[in-house]
Design a protein around this motif. Sequence first.
Motif, mmCIF file in Angstrom:
data_model
loop_
_atom_site.group_PDB
_atom_site.id
_atom_site.type_symbol
_atom_site.label_atom_id
_atom_site.label_comp_id
_atom_site.label_asym_id
_atom_site.label_seq_id
_atom_site.Cartn_x
_atom_site.Cartn_y
_atom_site.Cartn_z
ATOM 1 N N ILE A 18 0.852 -1.192 0.000
ATOM 2 C CA ILE A 18 0.000 0.000 0.000
ATOM 3 C C ILE A 18 0.887 1.241 0.000
ATOM 4 N N PRO A 59 1.256 5.783 -1.346
ATOM 5 C CA PRO A 59 0.571 7.074 -1.345
ATOM 6 C C PRO A 59 -0.551 7.196 -2.369
ATOM 7 N N GLU A 60 -0.537 6.332 -3.382
ATOM 8 C CA GLU A 60 -1.575 6.419 -4.415
ATOM 9 C C GLU A 60 -2.923 5.852 -3.948
ATOM 10 N N TRP A 61 -2.941 5.205 -2.791
ATOM 11 C CA TRP A 61 -4.180 4.648 -2.241
ATOM 12 C C TRP A 61 -4.905 5.700 -1.403
ATOM 13 N N ILE A 62 -6.221 5.524 -1.254
ATOM 14 C CA ILE A 62 -6.968 6.298 -0.272
ATOM 15 C C ILE A 62 -7.442 5.329 0.808
ATOM 16 N N VAL A 63 -7.506 5.807 2.021
ATOM 17 C CA VAL A 63 -7.833 4.966 3.169
ATOM 18 C C VAL A 63 -9.193 5.398 3.714
ATOM 19 N N ALA A 116 -2.924 5.705 7.236
ATOM 20 C CA ALA A 116 -2.739 6.721 6.204
ATOM 21 C C ALA A 116 -1.477 7.541 6.462
ATOM 22 N N LYS A 152 1.667 5.520 5.631
ATOM 23 C CA LYS A 152 1.839 5.212 4.211
ATOM 24 C C LYS A 152 1.872 6.452 3.325
ATOM 25 N N ALA A 191 -0.656 8.124 2.567
ATOM 26 C CA ALA A 191 -1.873 8.036 1.759
ATOM 27 C C ALA A 191 -2.894 9.050 2.250
ATOM 28 N N GLN A 192 -3.907 9.285 1.438
ATOM 29 C CA GLN A 192 -4.964 10.219 1.819
ATOM 30 C C GLN A 192 -6.005 9.501 2.664
ATOM 31 N N LYS A 213 -7.817 3.410 -5.848
ATOM 32 C CA LYS A 213 -7.458 2.229 -5.077
ATOM 33 C C LYS A 213 -7.792 2.543 -3.622
#
Length: 249
Positions: free
Chosen positions: A118, A120-124, A150, A153, A155-156, A201
């Motif tokens: 997982i 940074p391109e994923w959203i949580v 988040a 990682k 991530a947003q 994602k």
Amino acid sequence: MQVPAAIAPIVDLVFPPRCPLCGEGLSQQQGLCAACWGELAIPGEPSCKLCQRPFPDGMPEGAICAPCMAEPPRHDGIAVGTLYNEASRRLVLAFKHGHRIALAPMLARLMLARLADIGPEWIVVPVPLHRWRLWRRGFNQAALLAGEIARAKGAQLLVDGLQRRKQTPTLGGLGRRARARALSGAIAANPGRLARIKGAKVLLVDDVLTSGATTDACLSALRRAGAERVRIACFARVLDEALPLADKA
């Protein structure tokens, strides 16, 4: 939340570090004592290619478990920090019902160990609570875990990506069909977040995965909103048959 190093000695003096399960003294505020760490059941490999259900040793790589063969999942995998046993049950109760929200970083670290892919391109997105339950409890335990993941990682965090539109009864003790009926129409994507979810994602986060009825309802809502991929992450998963196959922490 990590205690700032400058005030850690004062915090330790006022609140001596203790294991949240047994009360044994610790050297720092985070974690469990060695004995209680050893009581956690950590899922390992080999496991089902689709849902990560642990297998006995000797199963070939890429094998699929019987439940997934009978009903192929719509998700893109399940990441599990621990299997649900007495030790993880007590941690969940302390966290969710005992308001021990300081346990969130430790529980999230166990989940992060299974989330190497997982980025940074994923959203949580956390599993949502109905507003009245959120008001009574004061926090959404899934959102606390999602926030820790988040941040780790990069991530947003989309804390309001999903909404629970109607209050549902406690699902404990209900069969699979009864759970599905109770959740019918209860969870939907937030209309204000549809543009962010479409093509994304998504990592869907909850504290405990039992029958999968709640996560299935969330998964359906995310798929309808156009999510490209949906993985599920939880701290504890109820798989009694897999407990003998688990590693001890």
